[in-house]
Design an enzyme around this catalytic site. Structure first.
Site, short mmCIF file in Angstrom:
data_model
loop_
_atom_site.label_atom_id
_atom_site.label_comp_id
_atom_site.label_asym_id
_atom_site.label_seq_id
_atom_site.Cartn_x
_atom_site.Cartn_y
_atom_site.Cartn_z
N TYR A 146 43.00 54.61 54.40
CA TYR A 146 44.28 54.64 53.68
C TYR A 146 45.45 55.03 54.60
O TYR A 146 46.61 54.88 54.23
CB TYR A 146 44.21 55.62 52.50
CG TYR A 146 43.20 55.24 51.42
CD1 TYR A 146 42.53 54.03 51.46
CD2 TYR A 146 42.91 56.11 50.38
CE1 TYR A 146 41.59 53.69 50.50
CE2 TYR A 146 41.98 55.77 49.40
CZ TYR A 146 41.32 54.55 49.48
OH TYR A 146 40.40 54.22 48.53
N LYS A 195 28.49 55.27 55.86
CA LYS A 195 27.94 53.91 55.94
C LYS A 195 27.54 53.71 57.41
O LYS A 195 28.03 52.80 58.11
CB LYS A 195 29.02 52.91 55.48
CG LYS A 195 28.55 51.49 55.32
CD LYS A 195 27.63 51.27 54.13
CE LYS A 195 27.15 49.84 54.09
NZ LYS A 195 26.02 49.64 53.15
N ASP A 227 26.40 53.24 49.41
CA ASP A 227 25.94 52.36 48.33
C ASP A 227 24.81 53.02 47.56
O ASP A 227 24.75 52.97 46.33
CB ASP A 227 25.54 50.97 48.86
CG ASP A 227 24.84 51.01 50.21
OD1 ASP A 227 24.77 52.10 50.80
OD2 ASP A 227 24.35 49.97 50.66
N ASP A 251 37.26 58.62 47.21
CA ASP A 251 38.14 58.14 46.15
C ASP A 251 37.29 57.50 45.04
O ASP A 251 37.43 57.80 43.85
CB ASP A 251 39.10 57.10 46.77
CG ASP A 251 40.18 56.65 45.81
OD1 ASP A 251 40.28 57.24 44.72
OD2 ASP A 251 40.91 55.70 46.15
N ASP A 255 35.76 59.38 41.23
CA ASP A 255 36.06 58.81 39.92
C ASP A 255 34.78 58.49 39.16
O ASP A 255 34.68 58.72 37.95
CB ASP A 255 36.90 57.52 40.05
CG ASP A 255 38.39 57.82 40.00
OD1 ASP A 255 38.74 59.01 40.20
OD2 ASP A 255 39.18 56.90 39.80
#
Ligand code: NAD
Length: 366
Positions: A146, A195, A227, A251, A255
């Site tokens: 980001y 990852k 994942d 992020d 959620d």
């Protein structure tokens, strides 16, 4: 002890829910012999109305001079409020971004806890919920994808977009240390999510996390691919204590984790820097649809105040007292409108209360 708390009441339901959190803090102060001094700080729409800016330099200075900041929420109805006719950098949310940046708040903490009494709000099956879950997502907030360089350019007759994901050792080390520190205050387990089978930034993440782990021999840690983590959160959420991860993965996972707990009105959060300072706020927004009606759920803000006691002031037993009082109120059958059960027969078993009454009920159990 004496603590100086900056208070951002903000907009919408912000002032209502912050009032309850302050009432609870004062009750804790009285019981445990602490003094909490409050400095009011303007931010968001109310600051625009008063000063023309969503966050002034004086407000930033007041926040910096505090031991920690407790915040309600900022912003208004994005379709109808005149604040959203202003340029982007003059809108309420610009104030919050500026504050996070000015205070170097690189670590975001979001607990996901399932209350026994609110189990029916959890979308997972009973056998998956098991004995419930209680995890903390520690997300890096100021680096990674980001904040990397980005571009969209025409190449060979077509548009090509690029985003870059950069992490330095320093950025990884400081968030990893925070994650292990938090684990020491909890069940002493860290799941570091990356990852590393694909990304260089994740391989460096793993290396630094392993180095930091050496300083915390009591903490059990594991690595998990993102994942797999997304699947495990809905397959066996009870396995997690602290999930430590980079900005974009955090992020998405935070959620996902908060969704499985139920109401937004129950979710606290903290943003920390490398000192004891933190900004504590509910995860929800200013809820203009219910502002001024006295029905907003103050629990997320009250639990954010408990996080402030635990992580900025090291007042663990005081934080425990608030968290136990919240559990007891739910056990005693009190609910705000957002956490009322849907089924009619269950509604008969609980009592609906407003914002102020919920605050009073929690105080009476501290
Ligand atoms: P929201 O979180 O304010 O509201 C979403 C829904 O949840 C609404 O129906 C609301 O009534 C309900 N809700 C939220 N908090 C509640 C509580 N404590 N008790 C009971 N119900 C609650 O999200 P939104 O409507 O998308 O945004 C409204 C405004 O809030 C916007 O201006 C947005 O930019 C701002 N916002 C601010 C923050 C922040 O201050 N950190 C975070 C998110 C959104």
């Amino acid at each position: 002890m004496t603590f100086n708390i900056g208070v951002i009441r903000g907009d919408g339901i912000g002032p209502e829910i912050v009032t309850e959190a302050i009432k609870v803090l004062d009750a804790v102060g009285k019981k445990f012999g602490h003094e909490f001094n409050y400095t009011e700080i303007l931010m968001g729409g109310c600051s625009i109305d008063a000063t023309g800016e969503p966050l002034t330099d004086e407000a930033i200075a007041a926040a910096k001079a505090s031991d920690a900041v407790l915040m309600g929420s900022i912003g208004g109805n994005t379709s109808t409020s005149p604040w959203y006719k202003l340029p982007a950098d003059k809108r309420p949310e610009a104030g919050l971004l500026k504050l996070r940046k000015s205070l170097n708040l690189f670590a975001n903490l979001r607990p996901a806890y399932l209350y026994e009494e609110l189990k029916e709000a959890c979308p997972l099956r009973e056998d998956i919920i098991g004995d419930g879950f209680d995890m903390m997502i520690m997300r890096e907030l100021t680096g990674g994808l980001y904040f990397g360089e980005r571009s969209t350019k025409e190449e060979n007759g077509q548009l090509v977009a690029r985003d870059s994901l950069t992490y330095s050792e320093t950025e990884i080390r400081r968030i990893a240390k925070r994650g292990f520190d938090i684990a020491m205050k909890r069940r002493k387990k860290v799941t570091s999510v990356d990852k590393a089978n694909v990304l260089d930034s994740s391989r460096l993440w793993r290396k630094i996390v392993e180095e930091v782990a050496l300083d915390y021999p009591e903490v059990k840690y594991e690595h998990m691919l993102v994942d797999n983590c997304a699947m495990q959160l809905v397959k066996d959420p009870g396995q997690f204590d602290v999930i430590l991860t980079e900005n974009m993965f955090g992020d998405i996972l935070s959620d996902e984790a908060s969704m499985v707990t139920g109401s937004i009105g129950m979710l606290s959060s903290a943003s920390l820097n490398d000192t004891k300072f933190g900004l504590y706020e509910p995860s929800g927004g200013s809820a203009p649809d219910i502002a001024g009606k006295g029905i907003a759920n103050p629990i997320a803000t009250i639990l954010s105040a408990a996080m402030m006691l635990r992580y900025s002031f090291d007042l663990d037993k005081e934080a425990d007292a608030i968290e136990s009082a919240v559990k007891q109120v739910l056990k005693d059958g009190y609910r705000t409108i957002d956490i009322m059960p849907q089924e009619a027969e269950k509604r008969g078993e609980v009592t609906q209360v407003g914002t102020g009454a919920m605050g009073d009920l929690i105080i009476s159990r501290i």
